[in-house]
Design a protein around this motif. Structure first.
Motif, PDB file in Angstrom:
ATOM      1  N   GLY A 145       0.792  -1.223   0.000  1.00 38.16           N
ATOM      2  CA  GLY A 145       0.000   0.000   0.000  1.00 38.16           C
ATOM      3  C   GLY A 145       0.826   1.276   0.000  1.00 38.16           C
ATOM      4  O   GLY A 145       0.289   2.361   0.131  1.00 38.16           O
ATOM      5  N   ILE A 146       2.150   1.169  -0.143  1.00 37.42           N
ATOM      6  CA  ILE A 146       3.026   2.344  -0.117  1.00 37.42           C
ATOM      7  C   ILE A 146       3.692   2.499  -1.481  1.00 37.42           C
ATOM      8  O   ILE A 146       4.232   1.541  -2.023  1.00 37.42           O
ATOM      9  CB  ILE A 146       4.112   2.197   0.972  1.00 37.42           C
ATOM     10  CG1 ILE A 146       3.460   2.107   2.338  1.00 37.42           C
ATOM     11  CG2 ILE A 146       5.101   3.349   0.913  1.00 37.42           C
ATOM     12  CD1 ILE A 146       4.431   1.831   3.459  1.00 37.42           C
ATOM     13  N   ALA A 147       3.654   3.691  -2.030  1.00 37.83           N
ATOM     14  CA  ALA A 147       4.337   3.974  -3.295  1.00 37.83           C
ATOM     15  C   ALA A 147       5.825   4.115  -2.993  1.00 37.83           C
ATOM     16  O   ALA A 147       6.274   5.137  -2.492  1.00 37.83           O
ATOM     17  CB  ALA A 147       3.778   5.242  -3.921  1.00 37.83           C
ATOM     18  N   ALA A 148       6.586   3.090  -3.312  1.00 40.80           N
ATOM     19  CA  ALA A 148       8.001   3.036  -2.943  1.00 40.80           C
ATOM     20  C   ALA A 148       8.809   4.167  -3.555  1.00 40.80           C
ATOM     21  O   ALA A 148       9.650   4.769  -2.878  1.00 40.80           O
ATOM     22  CB  ALA A 148       8.585   1.681  -3.332  1.00 40.80           C
ATOM     23  N   ASP A 149       8.580   4.483  -4.837  1.00 37.02           N
ATOM     24  CA  ASP A 149       9.345   5.554  -5.478  1.00 37.02           C
ATOM     25  C   ASP A 149       9.063   6.896  -4.829  1.00 37.02           C
ATOM     26  O   ASP A 149       9.966   7.703  -4.618  1.00 37.02           O
ATOM     27  CB  ASP A 149       9.024   5.630  -6.970  1.00 37.02           C
ATOM     28  CG  ASP A 149       9.606   4.474  -7.748  1.00 37.02           C
ATOM     29  OD1 ASP A 149      10.497   3.782  -7.201  1.00 37.02           O
ATOM     30  OD2 ASP A 149       9.175   4.253  -8.889  1.00 37.02           O
ATOM     31  N   ILE A 179      10.842  11.307  -1.167  1.00 34.01           N
ATOM     32  CA  ILE A 179      10.647  12.151   0.014  1.00 34.01           C
ATOM     33  C   ILE A 179      11.823  12.012   0.973  1.00 34.01           C
ATOM     34  O   ILE A 179      12.368  13.005   1.459  1.00 34.01           O
ATOM     35  CB  ILE A 179       9.311  11.808   0.711  1.00 34.01           C
ATOM     36  CG1 ILE A 179       8.142  12.285  -0.174  1.00 34.01           C
ATOM     37  CG2 ILE A 179       9.236  12.424   2.103  1.00 34.01           C
ATOM     38  CD1 ILE A 179       6.789  11.779   0.268  1.00 34.01           C
ATOM     39  N   ILE A 180      12.220  10.789   1.236  1.00 37.46           N
ATOM     40  CA  ILE A 180      13.326  10.538   2.165  1.00 37.46           C
ATOM     41  C   ILE A 180      14.622  11.150   1.637  1.00 37.46           C
ATOM     42  O   ILE A 180      15.361  11.808   2.375  1.00 37.46           O
ATOM     43  CB  ILE A 180      13.488   9.029   2.428  1.00 37.46           C
ATOM     44  CG1 ILE A 180      12.301   8.537   3.258  1.00 37.46           C
ATOM     45  CG2 ILE A 180      14.817   8.725   3.123  1.00 37.46           C
ATOM     46  CD1 ILE A 180      12.215   7.041   3.395  1.00 37.46           C
ATOM     47  N   GLU A 181      14.894  10.985   0.344  1.00 39.43           N
ATOM     48  CA  GLU A 181      16.118  11.539  -0.232  1.00 39.43           C
ATOM     49  C   GLU A 181      16.120  13.059  -0.202  1.00 39.43           C
ATOM     50  O   GLU A 181      17.155  13.682   0.043  1.00 39.43           O
ATOM     51  CB  GLU A 181      16.302  11.022  -1.657  1.00 39.43           C
ATOM     52  CG  GLU A 181      16.685   9.549  -1.697  1.00 39.43           C
ATOM     53  CD  GLU A 181      16.685   8.959  -3.102  1.00 39.43           C
ATOM     54  OE1 GLU A 181      16.237   9.663  -4.056  1.00 39.43           O
ATOM     55  OE2 GLU A 181      17.124   7.807  -3.246  1.00 39.43           O
ATOM     56  N   ARG A 182      14.957  13.687  -0.438  1.00 38.19           N
ATOM     57  CA  ARG A 182      14.875  15.146  -0.368  1.00 38.19           C
ATOM     58  C   ARG A 182      15.158  15.642   1.038  1.00 38.19           C
ATOM     59  O   ARG A 182      15.884  16.627   1.228  1.00 38.19           O
ATOM     60  CB  ARG A 182      13.496  15.608  -0.841  1.00 38.19           C
ATOM     61  CG  ARG A 182      13.356  15.501  -2.349  1.00 38.19           C
ATOM     62  CD  ARG A 182      11.959  15.712  -2.880  1.00 38.19           C
ATOM     63  NE  ARG A 182      11.187  16.719  -2.216  1.00 38.19           N
ATOM     64  CZ  ARG A 182       9.854  16.677  -2.089  1.00 38.19           C
ATOM     65  NH1 ARG A 182       9.169  15.670  -2.568  1.00 38.19           N
ATOM     66  NH2 ARG A 182       9.204  17.641  -1.490  1.00 38.19           N
ATOM     67  N   VAL A 183      14.591  14.970   2.046  1.00 39.45           N
ATOM     68  CA  VAL A 183      14.838  15.364   3.440  1.00 39.45           C
ATOM     69  C   VAL A 183      16.321  15.190   3.774  1.00 39.45           C
ATOM     70  O   VAL A 183      16.928  16.069   4.392  1.00 39.45           O
ATOM     71  CB  VAL A 183      13.948  14.562   4.417  1.00 39.45           C
ATOM     72  CG1 VAL A 183      14.376  14.786   5.855  1.00 39.45           C
ATOM     73  CG2 VAL A 183      12.483  14.919   4.224  1.00 39.45           C
ATOM     74  N   GLU A 184      16.898  14.075   3.343  1.00 39.30           N
ATOM     75  CA  GLU A 184      18.327  13.842   3.605  1.00 39.30           C
ATOM     76  C   GLU A 184      19.193  14.922   2.964  1.00 39.30           C
ATOM     77  O   GLU A 184      20.139  15.418   3.582  1.00 39.30           O
ATOM     78  CB  GLU A 184      18.741  12.461   3.091  1.00 39.30           C
ATOM     79  CG  GLU A 184      18.191  11.317   3.913  1.00 39.30           C
ATOM     80  CD  GLU A 184      18.425   9.953   3.296  1.00 39.30           C
ATOM     81  OE1 GLU A 184      18.346   8.966   4.038  1.00 39.30           O
ATOM     82  OE2 GLU A 184      18.692   9.861   2.080  1.00 39.30           O
TER      83      GLU A 184
END
Length: 95
Positions: A21-25, A30-35
């Motif tokens: 149920g999670i869009a992996a891409d 999102i995670i890469e932008r925050v990092e």
């Protein structure tokens, strides 16, 4: 007691691979932008520390510089009100 949760079978849509149920891409993006932003924030923080060290070595009082920076972010009326209160409190304490 733990309950077992079942997820629908993996599928794919415009958002990329869907896993549980999670869009992996989308999640990865999102995670890469925050990092990336955290890295930039650290670099900026290091730059600010260097500037304060430069100010200190030039004989400036860094604590006062920080106060001025904080005051410049405020509205002039707000600064004036704080200064007035500070004077009142000083007089009340005999300073």
């Amino acid at each position: 007691m733990l309950q077992r949760v079942s997820f629908p079978d993996d599928a794919q849509d415009d958002q990329g691979v869907i896993a549980g149920g999670i869009a992996a891409d989308r999640l990865r993006s999102i995670i890469e932008r925050v990092e990336r932003l955290e890295e930039e924030r650290k670099a900026l923080s290091d730059d600010i520390k260097d500037i304060f060290a430069e100010a200190r070595s030039a004989g400036f009082d860094v604590k006062v510089i920080r106060t001025i920076i904080r005051l410049r972010k405020q509205e002039p009326a707000e600064v004036e009100a704080q200064e007035t209160l500070l004077q009142i409190y000083r007089r009340a304490l005999g300073m």
